[in-house]
Structures are given as structure tokens and as C-alpha cells.
Design a protein around this motif. Structure first.
Motif, PDB file in Angstrom:
ATOM      1  N   HIS A  51      35.150 -50.260  35.480  1.00 37.52           N
ATOM      2  CA  HIS A  51      35.365 -49.384  34.326  1.00 37.52           C
ATOM      3  C   HIS A  51      34.140 -49.404  33.420  1.00 37.52           C
ATOM      4  N   VAL A  78      40.186 -47.688  38.855  1.00 39.47           N
ATOM      5  CA  VAL A  78      41.621 -47.393  38.798  1.00 39.47           C
ATOM      6  C   VAL A  78      42.331 -47.961  40.023  1.00 39.47           C
ATOM      7  N   THR A 110      42.329 -46.114  32.152  1.00 40.90           N
ATOM      8  CA  THR A 110      41.418 -45.661  33.208  1.00 40.90           C
ATOM      9  C   THR A 110      41.974 -44.427  33.914  1.00 40.90           C
ATOM     10  N   THR A 111      43.294 -44.381  34.059  1.00 43.05           N
ATOM     11  CA  THR A 111      43.915 -43.195  34.664  1.00 43.05           C
ATOM     12  C   THR A 111      43.663 -41.960  33.796  1.00 43.05           C
TER      13      THR A 111
END
Length: 544
Positions: free
Chosen positions: A277, A286, A313-314
Motif C-alpha cells: 500500500h 489488497v 485499500t479496496t
């Protein structure tokens, strides 16, 4: 050595009563006088908090609830009376991933079903004999009397008994843990002169790290991996070196290798998700975080930050690639909804979860639910006091941006900057959301990086320039100037040496930059020029 089996206490952990009965009879036939049984991991851990067992025989698959590996992890790192007990993991499984994950926490043995009394007795005889010899050393070590533990190790080594090798290994660790690095190096070199033992090579690598010689440590680790590509401790130590050097891409690469070999390790998946990330490698991030959340069920290593990060993150991935993110939205919603059940209730955590839920509903096309959840989150946040509220307040800014309320988000960010003025540590955290840093530390970081990156760019070392700006963006992802400098260095680097992987990453960076910069921004024209330059480059390469 005659073992007094009748004095020993054993614990059998298995969800099948028939196998518990079979093992119970075997242990009785061997002569073990006191045997308890547990039908699941939670019951086993309750037993381990009430008494110290000499031996724990635990099945890997315990049905619903904790697995045998999770019981082992909790016994080794949690609070109980059995952290030094002999632990034998029993399983009908012989898959590589299960065995490798189990070995991270070093069970004393791994037995594959079916088991017979004779084989079990032979294995126990070896383990208890070794434990009998090493027990005084372990007791001295546990009580913090390292000098006595070292003396006992040296005595056993001088006696040249059958456990000399194990005593050398323990002595090396004792030297390292007590800062006697030169003594440790002499011990490991002496061992390696006679035989290339993996634990001694790893000990040499650790010694070099403590001496500040990371290059020397890496050479030892490469030697280990050349002989045994499945040595996970070597990957972990490589990761430790890269993390200490701030070599984030190399750190990600080694974590990818390690998780491909041992995918059931929750801690490595958590680390990979966090590092990827940071590197803006959202697809890898992810995937790792999703796996970490799944592995976290019933695990002592599960933590709410990982659930939040999976959801964040999604949402970030949705902004750059909707098709990849869509299948993850429902699972991300569940991961934040599960937080209270797994970790207990708190207004701060609930507010964070509700802000994340609002963003995920918006990405799912459920705008009404997104607005309703945003209102709930704001109401919850109103009951949170003190500086701890900053985590949820930052999530509110992200939510407002995701829902397209940019002006409100900017106003909220300005309010937070004023609220926390003079609190340098909080301002550093807020800088993640700012297009210009407010903290003194990050203002200096931007000045230093721009100086370094621009010098590299002017000398046509575009890769070094891009690297400098990329590292700064890990701390200041919304800084438009740094972003455009990074894009410019990358575009020129691709013109010299085009590769598809970097090009794909560049496309994601440009999409994200386009979302951050408004048409009224003073650098919008520069952004458009760089965007067009990248598109021309793709066309030259025959990529549409």
C-alpha cells in the motif's frame, strides 16, 4: 536415561472423541500418568492457563474455532503456563503450506496421522531426553540468569554429549541476546569450519546485522537460501534489513517471495499489505490484506487496523480500477462490520468503521446508504473526545472526498489543521491528506527531496530522481508538486528504458493524480502536458 513417564502431565487436543480416546490409550500404554483432553482450541488454552503441561499433542484441524497452528501461536506468544511445553502438532494434512506455516512457531515435532504407539514412544523418548538435558539451561534462561545459562551450555559442550549441537545453537542466541557479538561470531565460525549448518549461517547473518554490516549479513542469507530456498527465517531477516534501509520496493519483493512460499503466515501477509500500500501497488496490497483478514479469524495476531486497511485499500483500488475492486466490496464491508464482534466496542473504532462503510457503500452504487452511514458516523464521532479522535477525523475527510464533497473535505481539513496547530506529531499524520505539509518535519522533507530529486533529474539519472520522489510520496501521497515531479522523472525514464510493469504503475499514478488536482490548480497545465506526453509514449510503443 530412564524417563519417569508416570510423573508427566499431558494434554490431548482434538475435535474427534475417537482420536482423543486412541491417543489417551497410547499415552497410558507408554506410562504417562496424567492426561487431560480438550475438544477445541479455546478449551485447550483455558487448560494451559490453569496448569503447566509437560506435553501437548494437538491436531491441526480442530473444526470450528482456532486451528492447531493458532493454538501453538497463542501458547508461544500469549500469557499461559505452557510457553515452554513440548508441543507436537498432529495432522492428517501433509501440504507444504500448512507445514511451513506451523514451523514458523517451531513445534517440537510434527506428526502425520496415522500414529502408532511404538512410533510415538520413540519420538517422545528422544524429545524428553533432550528436554531433560536442556531443562537447567532453559530454566536459567527463563529466570533471566543468562550468565548461568551460558555456563551450563559450555559445560554440556565440553562434555561432548549427543546434544552438543543444540547447546551450541542456544549459546549463540544467548551471546547475541546479551550483546556478546564477538563471542557469537567466534562460536558460529567454529561450527561452520566443521559443517555448513543452517542455524549457524543464520546466526552469522544476525551477527553481521548487529555489527552494522548489512552487506555481510545479506551474503550469509543468500548462502542459506541457495541451499534451502524454503528457509523462511532467511526471508524474514532479509525483510528486516530492507526495512531498516528504507528499501521499500526490495522489502515488498522479498515479502512477495515469502508469502508465495508460505501463504498461511498471517504476519507476513499483514506486512506485505502494509508495504505494498505504501508503494501504491494496490493490487498486491489488497490481495495480501484480504488474506490477512481471512487468516485473522480466531488468531491472536488479528487486529482492527488490518481490517480498516483492507477497506481503505479496496476504496483506493476502486478509484483507479473499478472492475478489479468491485468483487472485493462486499468482503470489505463485512471485514469492517466484523470489527466490533472481534475486538469489542468503542466509539472511536465504531466511527472509523462507519466512515469506511459509507465509502464502501458509495463505491457499491448505494448512495443513499452511503449518506445515511456518513450521518451515523458523524454522530458517533461527536461522542469521541481528545487527540485520539484524529484517526476517525481523518477517515471523515477521506469519506467526504470519496462521496464527492471536496469543498467540505477541504474545510474539514483546514479545521483539523487549526485544531491541532502546535501538535507536531498529529500534524505529521494529517500531512498524509494535505497537498502541502503543515508539519515542520515534512516541510523539510519536501525541500530535501526536491533538492535531491531535481539534482538527479538534471544529471539525467531519471531512475534515481523517480526513486527519490516515490519515497517522499509514501509519506505525502497528496502532494501535487511531488507527484508531478515523480511523473516527469518516470516518463523520461520510460523514454530511455520502456517496460510494461512500470508503465502500468505510471498509468495508475496518473489516474490518482487526475483525481487529486482540480482544473483551477496552478499546476493543472503541467499535469495535462505530462499526461499527454505519457499517452504519446504509449502510442509509440503500440499500446492503446
Amino acid at each position: 536415561m530412564a524417563i519417569s513417564y508416570h510423573k508427566l502431565h499431558a494434554l490431548i487436543v482434538d475435535d474427534f472423541e475417537s482420536f482423543r480416546s486412541t491417543l489417551y490409550k497410547m499415552l497410558m500404554d507408554i506410562g504417562i500418568g496424567n492426561v487431560d483432553s480438550a475438544s477445541n482450541g479455546e478449551e485447550a488454552l483455558r487448560y494451559c492457563k490453569s496448569r503447566a503441561y509437560d506435553l501437548i499433542l494437538c491436531d491441526h484441524n480442530l473444526g470450528k474455532g482456532k486451528s492447531g497452528q493458532q493454538v501453538l501461536e497463542e501458547i508461544r506468544v500469549g500469557s499461559n503456563l505452557c510457553s515452554d511445553s513440548l508441543f507436537i502438532l498432529v495432522s492428517a494434512e501433509n501440504s507444504k503450506s500448512i507445514i511451513m506455516a506451523a514451523y514458523d512457531y517451531e513445534p517440537d515435532a510434527y506428526l502425520t496421522k496415522p500414529i502408532n504407539t511404538k512410533a510415538l514412544e520413540q519420538r517422545l523418548a528422544r524429545l524428553f531426553e533432550q528436554r531433560h538435558v536442556l531443562k537447567p539451561i532453559l530454566q536459567a534462561q527463563s529466570s533471566g540468569n543468562h550468565a548461568e545459562a551460558i555456563r551450563l551450555c559450555l559445560n554440556e559442550m565440553n562434555a561432548a554429549g549427543r546434544h552438543t549441537n543444540q547447546c551450541q545453537k542456544m549459546l549463540g542466541n544467548l551471546y547475541l541476546n546479551t550483546g556478546q557479538v564477538n563471542e557469537a561470531e567466534a562460536l558460529y565460525r567454529n561450527v561452520l569450519e566443521n559443517r555448513e549448518l543452517e542455524w549457524a549461517q543464520l546466526g552469522m547473518a544476525r551477527t553481521k546485522m548487529l555489527q552494522g554490516d548489512n552487506l555481510g549479513a545479506q551474503q550469509w542469507l543468500e548462502a542459506v537460501l541457495q541451499r534451502n530456498p524454503l528457509c523462511m527465517k532467511a526471508y524474514d531477516m532479509c525483510a528486516e534489513i530492507f526495512r531498516s534501509q528504507g528499501a521499500i520496493q526490495a522489502l515488498q519483493d522479498v515479502l512477495v517471495q515469502a508469502t508465495e512460499l508460505s501463504p498461511l503466515s498471517i504476519l507476513r501477509q499483514q506486512s506485505l499489505g502494509e508495504v505494498a500500500h505504501q508503494n501504491n501497488d494496490l493490487v498486491i496490497a489488497v490481495s495480501a490484506l484480504r488474506r490477512a483478514v481471512r487468516l485473522g479469524e480466531h488468531s491472536i495476531f488479528d487486529k482492527p487496523q488490518v481490517h480498516n486497511q483492507f477497506a481503505q485499500t479496496t476504496v483506493d483500488l476502486f478509484a483507479t480500477d473499478r472492475e478489479l475492486a468491485k468483487p472485493l466490496l462486499r468482503e470489505a464491508l463485512k471485514s469492517v462490520a466484523d470489527i466490533e464482534d472481534r475486538f469489542g466496542k468503542s466509539s472511536l473504532q465504531r466511527a472509523q468503521s462507519q466512515f469506511l462503510e459509507s465509502q464502501l457503500w458509495f463505491c457499491s452504487g448505494e448512495e443513499r446508504k452511503a449518506q445515511e452511514t456518513l450521518a451515523k458516523a458523524r454522530a458517533t464521532l461527536a461522542s469521541v473526545n481528545g487527540d485520539d479522535a484524529i484517526a476517525a477525523e481523518m477517515e471523515m475527510v477521506r469519506t467526504l472526498r470519496t462521496l464527492g464533497k471536496d469543498e467540505e473535505a477541504q474545510a474539514q481539513l483546514a479545521q483539523l489543521s487549526a485544531k491541532y496547530a502546535g501538535k507536531e506529531e498529529i500534524l505529521e499524520r494529517l500531512d498524509v491528506l494535505q497537498d502541502e505539509p503543515q508539519s515542520e518535519k515534512n516541510k523539510q522533507l519536501v525541500a530535501d527531496i526536491n533538492k535531491k530529486g531535481i539534482a538527479a533529474y538534471n544529471s539525467k539519472n531519471y531512475a534515481a530522481a523517480a526513486d527519490a520522489f516515490r519515497i517522499a510520496l509514501q509519506s505525502l501521497p497528496n502532494h501535487i508538486g511531488l507527484r508531478l515531479n515523480y511523473v516527469q522523472a518516470m516518463v523520461d525514464s520510460l523514454k530511455v528504458d520502456f517496460n510494461r510493469s512500470s508503465s502500468d504503475k505510471m498509468a495508475q499514478i496518473l489516474i490518482k493524480t487526475g483525481m487529486l488536482i482540480s482544473q483551477n490548480h496552478p499546476q493543472y497545465r503541467r499535469y495535462r502536458q505530462l499526461h499527454d506526453s505519457f499517452q504519446s509514449l504509449l502510442k509509440e510503443q503500440g499500446i492503446s
